[in-house]
Design a protein around this motif. Structure first.
Motif, mmCIF file in Angstrom:
data_model
loop_
_atom_site.group_PDB
_atom_site.id
_atom_site.type_symbol
_atom_site.label_atom_id
_atom_site.label_comp_id
_atom_site.label_asym_id
_atom_site.label_seq_id
_atom_site.Cartn_x
_atom_site.Cartn_y
_atom_site.Cartn_z
ATOM 1 N N LEU A 30 37.116 33.391 51.547
ATOM 2 C CA LEU A 30 36.407 33.285 50.280
ATOM 3 C C LEU A 30 36.889 34.388 49.337
ATOM 4 C CD1 LEU A 30 34.096 31.941 48.652
ATOM 5 C CD2 LEU A 30 32.565 33.644 49.668
ATOM 6 N N VAL A 31 37.321 34.005 48.134
ATOM 7 C CA VAL A 31 37.802 34.988 47.170
ATOM 8 C C VAL A 31 37.026 34.966 45.857
ATOM 9 C CG1 VAL A 31 40.137 35.201 48.093
ATOM 10 C CG2 VAL A 31 39.652 33.465 46.346
ATOM 11 N N GLY A 32 36.175 33.960 45.653
ATOM 12 C CA GLY A 32 35.438 33.925 44.395
ATOM 13 C C GLY A 32 34.527 32.722 44.268
ATOM 14 N N ALA A 33 33.863 32.664 43.118
ATOM 15 C CA ALA A 33 32.986 31.547 42.784
ATOM 16 C C ALA A 33 33.152 31.238 41.301
ATOM 17 C CB ALA A 33 31.533 31.896 43.090
ATOM 18 N N VAL A 34 33.126 29.960 40.959
ATOM 19 C CA VAL A 34 33.297 29.535 39.573
ATOM 20 C C VAL A 34 31.974 29.708 38.817
ATOM 21 C CG1 VAL A 34 33.889 27.627 38.023
ATOM 22 C CG2 VAL A 34 35.076 27.863 40.219
ATOM 23 N N LEU A 35 32.028 30.512 37.743
ATOM 24 C CA LEU A 35 30.845 30.744 36.913
ATOM 25 C C LEU A 35 30.666 29.653 35.870
ATOM 26 C CD1 LEU A 35 31.251 34.579 36.308
ATOM 27 C CD2 LEU A 35 29.672 33.433 37.876
ATOM 28 N N GLY A 36 31.782 29.070 35.423
ATOM 29 C CA GLY A 36 31.712 28.029 34.408
ATOM 30 C C GLY A 36 32.995 27.946 33.610
ATOM 31 N N ALA A 37 32.943 27.177 32.528
ATOM 32 C CA ALA A 37 34.111 26.974 31.671
ATOM 33 C C ALA A 37 34.333 28.186 30.779
ATOM 34 C CB ALA A 37 33.919 25.733 30.811
ATOM 35 N N LYS A 45 35.926 30.571 34.451
ATOM 36 C CA LYS A 45 35.624 31.964 34.772
ATOM 37 C C LYS A 45 35.298 32.015 36.261
ATOM 38 C CE LYS A 45 32.488 32.241 31.586
ATOM 39 N NZ LYS A 45 31.361 32.633 30.767
ATOM 40 N N VAL A 46 35.971 32.920 36.965
ATOM 41 C CA VAL A 46 35.748 33.081 38.404
ATOM 42 C C VAL A 46 35.344 34.527 38.668
ATOM 43 C CG1 VAL A 46 36.827 32.989 40.694
ATOM 44 C CG2 VAL A 46 37.454 31.310 38.958
ATOM 45 N N THR A 47 34.265 34.715 39.426
ATOM 46 C CA THR A 47 33.857 36.054 39.818
ATOM 47 C C THR A 47 34.171 36.264 41.290
ATOM 48 O OG1 THR A 47 32.075 37.678 39.932
ATOM 49 C CG2 THR A 47 31.470 35.383 40.380
ATOM 50 N N SER A 48 34.525 37.495 41.633
ATOM 51 C CA SER A 48 34.753 37.831 43.039
ATOM 52 C C SER A 48 33.765 38.889 43.511
ATOM 53 C CB SER A 48 36.186 38.319 43.249
ATOM 54 O OG SER A 48 36.399 39.490 42.493
ATOM 55 N N ILE A 93 39.947 34.829 34.536
ATOM 56 C CA ILE A 93 40.015 33.598 33.755
ATOM 57 C C ILE A 93 41.178 32.817 34.352
ATOM 58 C CG2 ILE A 93 40.327 32.551 31.485
ATOM 59 C CD1 ILE A 93 37.758 34.318 31.812
ATOM 60 N N VAL A 94 40.908 31.592 34.789
ATOM 61 C CA VAL A 94 41.865 30.833 35.579
ATOM 62 C C VAL A 94 42.082 29.444 34.980
ATOM 63 C CG1 VAL A 94 42.298 29.853 37.879
ATOM 64 C CG2 VAL A 94 41.104 32.039 37.663
ATOM 65 N N LYS A 95 43.326 29.035 34.976
ATOM 66 C CA LYS A 95 43.695 27.670 34.581
ATOM 67 C C LYS A 95 44.226 26.973 35.820
ATOM 68 C CE LYS A 95 45.169 24.442 31.615
ATOM 69 N NZ LYS A 95 44.289 23.367 31.314
ATOM 70 N N GLU A 104 35.962 19.134 32.008
ATOM 71 C CA GLU A 104 36.494 19.166 33.383
ATOM 72 C C GLU A 104 36.262 20.531 34.011
ATOM 73 O OE1 GLU A 104 40.219 16.018 33.072
ATOM 74 O OE2 GLU A 104 40.528 18.084 32.443
ATOM 75 N N ALA A 105 36.449 21.585 33.237
ATOM 76 C CA ALA A 105 36.236 22.937 33.737
ATOM 77 C C ALA A 105 34.758 23.171 34.042
ATOM 78 C CB ALA A 105 36.751 23.966 32.736
ATOM 79 N N ALA A 106 33.877 22.717 33.165
ATOM 80 C CA ALA A 106 32.429 22.896 33.350
ATOM 81 C C ALA A 106 31.940 22.182 34.610
ATOM 82 C CB ALA A 106 31.681 22.397 32.120
ATOM 83 N N ALA A 107 32.570 21.087 34.970
ATOM 84 C CA ALA A 107 32.180 20.335 36.170
ATOM 85 C C ALA A 107 32.448 21.131 37.454
ATOM 86 C CB ALA A 107 32.916 18.996 36.213
ATOM 87 N N LEU A 108 33.274 22.176 37.376
ATOM 88 C CA LEU A 108 33.609 22.992 38.548
ATOM 89 C C LEU A 108 32.628 24.148 38.759
ATOM 90 C CD1 LEU A 108 37.473 23.127 38.067
ATOM 91 C CD2 LEU A 108 36.170 21.627 39.596
#
Length: 152
Positions: A30-37, A45-48, A93-95, A104-108
């Motif tokens: 586990l390296v992170g979690a998606v916060l949103g678009a 946006k991914v937080t670790s 910030i990840v693409k 599509e990003a918000a769905a993650l």
């Protein structure tokens, strides 16, 4: 299943040690979690925070990331095509390849971000091969179990 059974090039752990809802029990870190678009071009946006000290190294261009959506068993592969530091500490910030819109990003949102242990080992081996002696090296606990200890 047999412990350490090999199929193709992947090694599978003993079935008794696997929790089907926890990828960390079958070869992922586990390296992170998606916060949103972030923005309108499909970035996330991914937080670790509290997950990984190596997120900036792992969540970077070219790495194969694996996203596990809430309530799902298996993480799905997604190639990271761009990554940069976010506005807050421990944020990226990840693409991802195939994500081109804010929707599509918000769905993650809420997905957990993993990398394969084998990919980490391969990257560490390449880094070690090019590093000077005495550089930092990262080990997994399971790599150290069973090794002989020599005291000075």
């Amino acid at each position: 299943g047999e412990a350490g059974a090999v199929r193709g090039q992947m090694e599978f752990p003993d079935v008794q040690t696997i929790d089907p809802y926890n990828p960390q029990t079958f070869g992922y870190t586990l390296v992170g979690a998606v916060l949103g678009a972030h923005g309108v071009r499909g970035e996330i946006k991914v937080t670790s925070q509290g997950m990984s000290d190596f997120a900036a190294e792992r969540i970077s261009r070219g790495w194969q990331l694996f996203l596990q959506m809430p309530g799902r068993r298996s993480p799905r592969p997604r190639r990271c095509v761009l990554a940069r530091p976010g506005a807050k500490a421990l944020q990226r910030i990840v693409k991802l390849k195939g994500t081109s819109s804010r929707e599509e990003a918000a769905a993650l949102r809420g997905a957990r971000v993993f990398v394969r242990d084998a990919d980490i080992r391969r990257a560490d081996a390449l880094e070690a091969a090019g590093a000077e002696e005495g550089g930092d090296t990262e080990y997994f606990v399971e790599d150290l179990v069973g090794l002989r200890v020599l005291l000075p």
